[in-house]
Motif scaffolding. Structure first.
Motif, mmCIF file in Angstrom:
data_model
loop_
_atom_site.group_PDB
_atom_site.id
_atom_site.type_symbol
_atom_site.label_atom_id
_atom_site.label_comp_id
_atom_site.label_asym_id
_atom_site.label_seq_id
_atom_site.Cartn_x
_atom_site.Cartn_y
_atom_site.Cartn_z
ATOM 1 N N PRO A 137 -52.570 -30.504 -20.777
ATOM 2 C CA PRO A 137 -52.383 -29.409 -21.742
ATOM 3 C C PRO A 137 -53.637 -28.588 -21.983
ATOM 4 O O PRO A 137 -53.558 -27.474 -22.504
ATOM 5 N N ALA A 138 -54.796 -29.124 -21.591
ATOM 6 C CA ALA A 138 -56.048 -28.376 -21.749
ATOM 7 C C ALA A 138 -56.221 -27.310 -20.683
ATOM 8 O O ALA A 138 -56.996 -26.370 -20.857
ATOM 9 N N VAL A 139 -55.501 -27.430 -19.576
ATOM 10 C CA VAL A 139 -55.684 -26.528 -18.445
ATOM 11 C C VAL A 139 -55.255 -25.104 -18.786
ATOM 12 O O VAL A 139 -55.902 -24.131 -18.391
ATOM 13 N N SER A 140 -54.147 -24.970 -19.523
ATOM 14 C CA SER A 140 -53.654 -23.640 -19.890
ATOM 15 C C SER A 140 -52.608 -23.786 -20.982
ATOM 16 O O SER A 140 -52.040 -24.873 -21.189
ATOM 17 N N ASP A 141 -52.316 -22.698 -21.670
ATOM 18 C CA ASP A 141 -51.252 -22.717 -22.680
ATOM 19 C C ASP A 141 -49.905 -23.008 -22.024
ATOM 20 O O ASP A 141 -49.057 -23.705 -22.599
ATOM 21 N N SER A 142 -49.703 -22.494 -20.819
ATOM 22 C CA SER A 142 -48.465 -22.749 -20.092
ATOM 23 C C SER A 142 -48.311 -24.230 -19.769
ATOM 24 O O SER A 142 -47.229 -24.802 -19.908
ATOM 25 N N ALA A 143 -49.406 -24.868 -19.349
ATOM 26 C CA ALA A 143 -49.363 -26.295 -19.036
ATOM 27 C C ALA A 143 -49.114 -27.123 -20.294
ATOM 28 O O ALA A 143 -48.470 -28.175 -20.238
ATOM 29 N N ALA A 144 -49.626 -26.660 -21.435
ATOM 30 C CA ALA A 144 -49.375 -27.355 -22.701
ATOM 31 C C ALA A 144 -47.887 -27.300 -23.056
ATOM 32 O O ALA A 144 -47.296 -28.301 -23.487
ATOM 33 N N LYS A 145 -47.262 -26.136 -22.849
ATOM 34 C CA LYS A 145 -45.829 -26.007 -23.112
ATOM 35 C C LYS A 145 -45.021 -26.882 -22.152
ATOM 36 O O LYS A 145 -44.038 -27.521 -22.544
ATOM 37 N N LEU A 146 -45.440 -26.925 -20.889
ATOM 38 C CA LEU A 146 -44.775 -27.767 -19.902
ATOM 39 C C LEU A 146 -44.860 -29.238 -20.309
ATOM 40 O O LEU A 146 -43.869 -29.980 -20.232
ATOM 41 N N THR A 147 -46.021 -29.657 -20.771
ATOM 42 C CA THR A 147 -46.209 -31.041 -21.204
ATOM 43 C C THR A 147 -45.289 -31.381 -22.362
ATOM 44 O O THR A 147 -44.663 -32.451 -22.388
ATOM 45 N N GLU A 148 -45.174 -30.472 -23.321
ATOM 46 C CA GLU A 148 -44.311 -30.741 -24.475
ATOM 47 C C GLU A 148 -42.842 -30.848 -24.057
ATOM 48 O O GLU A 148 -42.111 -31.714 -24.560
ATOM 49 N N GLU A 149 -42.402 -30.013 -23.131
ATOM 50 C CA GLU A 149 -41.022 -30.101 -22.663
ATOM 51 C C GLU A 149 -40.769 -31.428 -21.959
ATOM 52 O O GLU A 149 -39.702 -32.037 -22.107
ATOM 53 N N ALA A 150 -41.752 -31.888 -21.186
ATOM 54 C CA ALA A 150 -41.619 -33.188 -20.524
ATOM 55 C C ALA A 150 -41.539 -34.313 -21.551
ATOM 56 O O ALA A 150 -40.737 -35.253 -21.406
ATOM 57 N N LEU A 151 -42.353 -34.239 -22.587
ATOM 58 C CA LEU A 151 -42.348 -35.270 -23.630
ATOM 59 C C LEU A 151 -41.010 -35.315 -24.354
ATOM 60 O O LEU A 151 -40.469 -36.398 -24.620
ATOM 61 N N LYS A 152 -40.467 -34.163 -24.665
ATOM 62 C CA LYS A 152 -39.166 -34.124 -25.340
ATOM 63 C C LYS A 152 -38.089 -34.758 -24.465
ATOM 64 O O LYS A 152 -37.247 -35.524 -24.951
ATOM 65 N N ALA A 153 -38.122 -34.440 -23.177
ATOM 66 C CA ALA A 153 -37.133 -34.989 -22.257
ATOM 67 C C ALA A 153 -37.295 -36.500 -22.094
ATOM 68 O O ALA A 153 -36.307 -37.239 -22.023
ATOM 69 N N ALA A 154 -38.540 -36.955 -22.041
ATOM 70 C CA ALA A 154 -38.799 -38.398 -21.909
ATOM 71 C C ALA A 154 -38.267 -39.167 -23.110
ATOM 72 O O ALA A 154 -37.623 -40.212 -22.974
ATOM 73 N N LYS A 155 -38.508 -38.653 -24.304
ATOM 74 C CA LYS A 155 -38.033 -39.342 -25.502
ATOM 75 C C LYS A 155 -36.516 -39.303 -25.591
ATOM 76 O O LYS A 155 -35.872 -40.276 -26.008
ATOM 77 N N LYS A 156 -35.923 -38.184 -25.183
ATOM 78 C CA LYS A 156 -34.462 -38.077 -25.171
ATOM 79 C C LYS A 156 -33.859 -39.124 -24.240
ATOM 80 O O LYS A 156 -32.792 -39.679 -24.511
ATOM 81 N N ALA A 157 -34.565 -39.408 -23.145
ATOM 82 C CA ALA A 157 -34.094 -40.393 -22.169
ATOM 83 C C ALA A 157 -34.435 -41.826 -22.563
ATOM 84 O O ALA A 157 -34.086 -42.764 -21.842
ATOM 85 N N GLY A 158 -35.132 -42.013 -23.683
ATOM 86 C CA GLY A 158 -35.479 -43.356 -24.138
ATOM 87 C C GLY A 158 -36.599 -44.015 -23.360
ATOM 88 O O GLY A 158 -36.692 -45.243 -23.297
ATOM 89 N N VAL A 159 -37.463 -43.189 -22.776
ATOM 90 C CA VAL A 159 -38.559 -43.686 -21.940
ATOM 91 C C VAL A 159 -39.790 -43.977 -22.805
ATOM 92 O O VAL A 159 -40.118 -43.207 -23.708
ATOM 93 N N THR A 160 -40.469 -45.081 -22.542
ATOM 94 C CA THR A 160 -41.737 -45.371 -23.208
ATOM 95 C C THR A 160 -42.784 -44.359 -22.752
ATOM 96 O O THR A 160 -42.896 -44.072 -21.558
#
Length: 343
Positions: free
Chosen positions: A138-161
């Motif tokens: 997320p430090a690389v760019s604002d776009s990468a930070a948004k990408l990271t957050e979308e991945a985190l939301k999807a991971a939690k939705k899937a019940g992933v640690t």
């Protein structure tokens, strides 16, 4: 074995040979590496199903980076072939009292311009057990930070640690921006990994009177901040690597962990590492060892000992990747640090 997903940037590493300074070098040694890619390689070496998610340009250098990951049995089918360039970092390896130096050339790299719609996160996290990211992406760019957050939301939705290595990089962003973005991300995190600088610069916690440059550790300070972090973010585990740096070539290395439920605190065995061959990737090898231990259902203390032994061994290996086996790590964790020739 567990299915583990990591997401971030793999870069071309150009390092000076024989501890030369940049101004001396007539050539560079070539490797590939990057926080989350390093973790994936270690986990694949330990026998886990490791998948690396990223973006790389569709050119021969992007092809070479992917081939390097595949060489070590890391899955690459979810790497988006987009963007214009592979990020580069130059490494001048220090020695004795002269510190190592890193120069980044990663502006506008493929991962920094990637968008969430390039990735099918439902497919990526299908049947996944674990997702790991670092504070570098997320430090690389604002776009990468948004990408990271979308991945985190999807991971939690899937019940992933979810685990994070906080990995503060002052050459990429300010502490103020890191705190604003990473504090928000902690709502998705189960296992938090870092060191004393990361805890302070990224989340605002400082451990007692520890002064890493003086080679001094105050463990009670870590107990205090770990309790605060568990109170605030409800982490399952909080972990810190502990590097006592006497010189670039001479470190003591250990780690500590707290169980967020019981608040039991544990400090690992300490390794004296000298001479250090290459400390780049040491933290990533530690994170991978911890993830491996926890995915193997080891007691959290044994998982920490596995992680510390793995990362101690990484300091003896050139390049970003920790190319050791489970047997190597378990041997050292079990007390065999003699370095005798195996015949």
């Amino acid at each position: 074995m567990a299915r583990i997903v990591t997401m971030g940037e793999i870069m071309l590493r150009l390092s000076t040979p024989n501890n030369e300074k940049f101004i001396q070098a007539d050539e560079f040694d070539i490797n590939y590496g990057g926080g989350e890619a390093n973790v994936a390689v270690s986990l694949a070496n330990y026998g886990h199903d490791a998948e690396f998610v990223s973006a790389l340009p569709k050119n021969p250098i992007g092809d070479a980076a992917i081939a390097t990951l595949r060489k070590y049995n890391v899955g690459t089918k979810h790497i988006s072939r987009s963007g214009e360039r592979v990020g580069i970092y130059f490494l001048e390896t220090g020695s004795a009292m002269r510190a190592s130096n890193v120069v980044y050339d990663r502006a506008n790299s493929s991962i920094s311009t990637a968008k969430a719609d390039e990735f099918d996160f439902d497919e990526i996290f299908k049947d996944a057990d674990w997702f790991h990211f670092t504070g570098i992406t997320p430090a690389v760019s604002d776009s990468a930070a948004k990408l990271t957050e979308e991945a985190l939301k999807a991971a939690k939705k899937a019940g992933v640690t979810v685990s994070v290595d906080l990995n503060f990089r002052k050459k990429l962003w300010s502490s103020e921006k890191a705190k604003r973005i990473m504090t928000n991300f902690m709502q998705y995190v189960d296992v938090c990994i870092g060191n004393e600088e990361d805890a302070e610069k990224v989340l605002g916690f400082k451990p007692g009177n520890t002064d890493v440059t003086a080679g001094e550790l105050e463990l009670n300070g870590y107990v205090d901040i770990f309790n605060q972090m568990c109170d605030q973010f409800k982490f399952k585990y909080v972990i810190s690597s502990l590097r006592e740096s006497f010189s670039a070539s001479n470190n003591d290395w250990s780690a500590c962990i707290m169980d967020g439920a019981t608040r039991e605190f544990y400090h690992s065995k300490k390794y004296h590492i000298t001479p250090i061959v290459d400390r780049v990737g040491g933290g990533d090898s530690f994170a991978a060892g911890l993830i491996c231990g926890l995915c193997d259902k080891k007691d959290f203390k044994l998982a920490l000992e596995f992680a510390v032994a793995a990362s101690a061994l990484k300091h003896t290996i050139p390049g970003d990747f920790n190319l050791v086996t489970r047997e190597d790590v378990e041997g050292l964790a079990g007390g065999d640090g003699s370095g005798r020739v195996q015949r």
